[in-house]
Design an enzyme around this catalytic site. Structure first.
Site, PDB file in Angstrom:
ATOM      1  N   MET A  30       0.908  -1.314  -0.161  1.00  0.00           N
ATOM      2  CA  MET A  30      -0.144   0.072   0.087  1.00  0.00           C
ATOM      3  C   MET A  30       0.896   1.190   0.179  1.00  0.00           C
ATOM      4  O   MET A  30       0.361   2.306   0.391  1.00  0.00           O
ATOM      5  CB  MET A  30      -0.899  -0.074   1.194  1.00  0.00           C
ATOM      6  N   HIS A  37       9.285  -3.268   3.423  1.00  0.00           N
ATOM      7  CA  HIS A  37       8.936  -3.851   1.909  1.00  0.00           C
ATOM      8  C   HIS A  37      10.191  -3.967   0.915  1.00  0.00           C
ATOM      9  O   HIS A  37       9.996  -5.017   0.085  1.00  0.00           O
ATOM     10  CB  HIS A  37       8.255  -2.554   1.568  1.00  0.00           C
ATOM     11  N   ARG A 186       3.181   2.630  10.083  1.00  0.00           N
ATOM     12  CA  ARG A 186       2.639   3.348  10.963  1.00  0.00           C
ATOM     13  C   ARG A 186       3.616   3.953  12.096  1.00  0.00           C
ATOM     14  O   ARG A 186       3.087   4.801  12.582  1.00  0.00           O
ATOM     15  CB  ARG A 186       1.535   2.445  11.631  1.00  0.00           C
TER      16      ARG A 186
END
Lengths: 285, 285
Positions: A30, A37, A186
């Site tokens: 996302m 990632h 986050r």
């Protein structure tokens, strides 16, 4: 690196890569890319020759529209990081490319009852639906998911098996900051104070690891110690601390088969998760 | 003709056909083949070079286990008919090949509220799930479905679109006996008397066709005449007579956009269906 905004461009590039004899590896994201990632990309490169990354903030997997709105988005930075990591193509669709009055959803009927699924009704339906779509668009040979989102990994694995999706799912280990905090998009929402408090999550897993290595098999006893450790970080609230079967994602009383210890807690309004996989009672990932 | 019992055999044969430059056409069936099915094969042959037929009685789409048990099965006869029709491979899996503690289901959230879906909760979930699986196993370029099961066609069409399944869906016209009765695997359950009564279904569509050609656009008026015509055949009960939008499968009051007139009635314990597609208020299929 190709940046494809449409399904047609994506499929064309994949078709050409495949015609050139390449295996297709896929890393769905996302965006808000971090080292976690990028480690998925390097794992994908071990299994495939042409690496496709998707960047799509998938509205239908958010329970709270506010959470969707505030999800960090910096696609220029993401594209630059993806290129540096050796991604061959980024699929970066608009919402209109992905959804046109959608009426079809993919659901796993019982794997979302515990862990994150318990407090996020509909979340995994949104994940399963978008992952099925992305698999059908990219048609990869291999797809890499991070262990960080362990329930997501397990649900995607089972979904691919149940629906006979011709893709091999690879689970990448959790990437951590030097002090142990699991990397997450986050984490940038945390204040300095919360950043320190949040360490209690990974530390609680270390506590559990030691207990299990000493031979503890009672999940209630392990959870009690994990809870005590997490409370030392004074989170605003603990969402769950659970030990579940890897196969069914249902709580178990005694460690025996492959299982998962997972925890979620709020630091301010930021919800963080962490987990470890326990194999045969003592080998721990 | 190849008879494949496993997913691996099926994929291997498809891979080889594709490597030989062939387009793959697919006709999913539950067996009990009749001319209706064979007409799907000849339509598939117009679009593709290697025709795969699946024969699998899909338990999860039956609401009533008795209906599943009594579904006609004569696979030797089916295989012989398929071969004569020019099918290149039949995929004939056991239930254990298709389902292994399945937890994942594919659902269309609103297209199953009316017509057959209203009285068959879960039926279209079973259809969507097995069709997704079969598409993933066979990976066809083209798949042919009969207009006879109009709600199924529409749901599969929308599902393929929503999930970006890379297949082109072809709708084959309804095949009828000389007197007009729509061909169905269930017709063999009819007594001679019921066989005559059942004609009222196709005749009621002819009545509607005439009304619409005369300019009638009130669906209530059309349904009233259709009901009177069906009652002449003294069915044991009428399940529904509906005129719905082709797009949404929701009832409409006035004929305008593409729509569907569909009816279902019981003759003894045998439930029969028939339908016609109405395009722009007067062109009728």
């Amino acid at each position: 690196m190709i940046t494809a905004k449409t399904i047609e461009e994506t499929r064309k590039a994949v078709r050409e890569a495949r015609a050139a004899g390449k295996e297709i590896g896929f890393v769905p994201t996302m965006g808000a890319l971090h080292e976690g990632h990028l480690s998925l990309v390097s794992i994908a490169k071990k299994h495939a020759d042409f690496i496709v990354m998707s960047i799509f903030v998938n509205r239908i997997q958010f329970n709270d529209p506010k959470d969707f709105d505030k999800y960090p988005r910096d696609f220029d930075k993401d594209l630059s990081l993806a290129e540096k990591a050796g991604v061959d193509m980024v699929f970066l669709p608009d919402e209109t490319v992905m959804y046109n009055n959608p009426l079809t959803f993919v659901d796993t009927s019982s794997l979302d009852r515990y862990l994150c699924g318990a407090s996020r009704p509909g979340h995994f339906r949104g994940v399963c639906t978008v992952v099925t779509k992305l698999f059908n668009i990219v048609q990869p040979d291999t797809a890499v998911f991070g262990q960080k989102d362990i329930q997501q990994v397990r649900i995607v694995e089972k979904m691919a098996e149940d629906l006979n999706i011709p893709v091999s799912i690879i689970i990448a280990p959790i990437r951590r900051e030097n002090d142990g905090l699991a990397m997450s998009s986050r984490n940038i929402h945390l204040s300095n104070e919360q950043r320190k408090q949040a360490l209690c999550l990974s530390e609680s897993l270390q506590t559990a690891k030691k207990l299990i290595e000493k031979g503890e098999t009672s999940t209630a006893a392990i959870i009690r110690e994990v809870e005590a450790e997490i409370k030392k970080g004074s989170p605003d609230s603990i969402d769950y601390i659970s030990i579940v079967s890897y196969e069914t994602l249902e709580p178990i009383k005694t460690l025996s088969t492959k299982s998962v210890l997972a925890a979620a807690a709020f630091f301010g309004s930021t919800r963080l998760i962490d987990n470890m996989i326990i194999t045969e009672g003592d080998s721990i990932q």
